[in-house]
Design a protein around this motif. Structure first.
Motif: not given
Length: 468
Positions: A364-365, A368, A387, A449, A452-453, A456
């Motif tokens: 997912e990362l 993104w 990761m 999460e 990380l969001e 981003v």
């Protein structure tokens, strides 16, 4: 109940907070500590002199004060989200509660044994655990204190087992800076040049492939070097780490393993960065269908304490049984504290299913990151697994502005500028690639999460701030 299962909302979970920057880094306290560091620590790397740090506009780094989970506080009270995790060493986050408890308990019982003569029970238990991770039964272990120790052990094992001093390594690879590993490291010329006369002269380098065409050329050169007959070891990173997070084609490692076996050499997988879930698998080499003769582990193995391991096939390790005493050890190799925290780390990885989390959240990362850069019209390549991600700032520079070579020169050091811009926004990152033109992300596998969001979302603004 494990740390990841504590039922608290994201904003109150320990170590899962977003950044808070109270004073632009480095603040006055960090600057004071950095001046002292420049005065008393030997000058290495990208040196900033003490008098430069006294200048008001000089910005470089911070000094850590405390950390927990994916959060770091500096000596000025700024709170950061840690996307470097000690160059990947804080695999399960800073001061994981289970690791901290085990460390405290072990410190009350035993802090040092007598190495290989009278080992601690923690050392024996860790060796047993590590052999169970190896893809084949009957493996044996050599413990060390750093990744470089593990690579040294692997190189020594290979020459004992094969009688051949030659080593095949890959350009852009990084395996450590002690003499054995330095001989097979080619990330930067400056690392090797002053010591070249003291390094193994029987090391040859071939290109590390990032696509199928490059793979064909790399394997052809590897085949040629192996045909000479003096190569006893081939050492490879399943994903090039400090070299810029370069992911090879899926069949590369299988083809390389076939060539290595045919030549009579041993295959050494340097999984110091990629192993134990960092790249979304227990071992990246095994995920690519390969069982190496020797696997090197380090970084996150100790949960924050220094420990490493070279794990290999029993018949290969049997080469250490010599007529005269031949050993690879050190006073603190297999020290009880680090062995205990390593066992605790392996427990956390299993109980909290962090390797699986690394694979799913890491995918997912990556999505993104690519989507955020695309929306911002930023043409940089994003690559990685699990990761472990890299953003190549040289990849988008060869279009309208300049010729390819000139553009890449213009990108030299850009990742360091980006890392500083991100630091001022509350995010700790590292850099990679021979020209330091790749921003490297190796966050704890426990990172939230939401953290990380938020990163981003901030990344395009930081990139635009350092645009040429």
């Amino acid at each position: 109940m494990s740390f990841s299962e504590i039922p608290l909302p994201p904003e109150t979970r320990p170590g899962c907070d977003l950044p808070v920057i109270q004073v632009r880094p480095p603040g006055p306290q960090s600057r004071t500590w950095l001046i002292r560091h420049a005065e008393f620590a030997a000058p290495m790397g990208q040196v900033i002199e003490a008098d430069e740090l006294r200048r008001p506009r000089q910005r470089s780094g911070v000094v850590y004060s405390t950390a927990f989970g994916a959060n770091v506080l500096d000596v000025d009270g700024n709170r950061y989200v840690d996307l470097a995790a000690g160059f990947g060493a804080q695999l399960i986050g800073h001061r994981h509660p289970h690791v901290a408890r085990v460390l405290a308990l072990q410190s009350e019982r035993l802090t040092q044994a007598l190495g290989d003569v009278y080992p601690a029970e923690a050392k024996v238990a860790l060796c047993e655990r590590l052999t169970r991770l190896f893809p084949e039964p009957g493996a044996q272990v050599i413990l060390g204190q750093s990744g470089a120790d593990a690579v040294s052990a692997a190189l020594k094992t290979a020459v004992l087992a094969t009688g051949k001093p030659g080593v095949l390594a890959f350009r852009g690879g990084y395996h450590g800076l002690s003499y054995g590993p330095l001989a097979v490291t080619s990330l930067r010329d400056g690392y090797r040049a002053p010591f070249a006369a003291q390094l193994n002269p029987s090391v040859r380098f071939v290109p590390y492939p990032g696509d199928v065409e490059a793979m064909d050329q790399s394997l052809e050169q590897a085949r040629f070097e192996l045909m000479r007959g003096d190569v006893g070891a081939v050492i490879v990173e399943p994903i090039l780490g400090r070299g810029g997070v370069l992911v090879p084609p899926s069949e590369f490692l299988t083809e390389l393993a076939g060539l290595t076996k045919k030549s009579g050499a041993l295959l050494i997988a340097d999984e110091i960065w990629t192993g134990l879930g960092r790249a979304g698998e227990l071992f990246s080499s095994q995920a690519q269908g390969v069982t190496p003769d020797l696997v090197c582990l380090g970084k996150g193995l100790g949960g924050g304490l220094p420990i490493s391991a070279c794990v290999g096939r029993r018949e290969v390790m049997a080469a250490w049984r010599q007529a005269t005493e031949v050993v690879h050890t050190a006073t603190f190799a297999g020290a009880p504290l680090a062995c205990a925290t390593a066992i605790a780390t392996l427990d956390v990885l299993r109980r909290e299913r962090l390797i699986e989390r690394s694979a799913t959240l890491g995918a997912e990362l990556g999505g993104w990151l690519r989507a955020a850069l695309e929306r911002a019209g930023l043409p940089y390549e994003v690559r990685g697994r699990g990761m472990m991600w890299g953003i190549d700032l040289a990849s988008g520079e060869a279009d309208a502005e300049a010729e390819h070579i000139g553009a890449r020169r213009g990108a030299r050091g850009r990742a360091a500028q980006l890392a500083q811009a991100l630091l001022e926004r509350g995010y700790i990152t590292s850099t990679g690639g021979g020209e330091r033109d790749v921003l490297v992300l190796t966050p704890p596998l426990t990172i939230a999460e939401e953290q990380l969001e938020a990163f981003v979302a901030e990344l395009p603004r930081a990139l635009q701030a350092v645009a040429p």
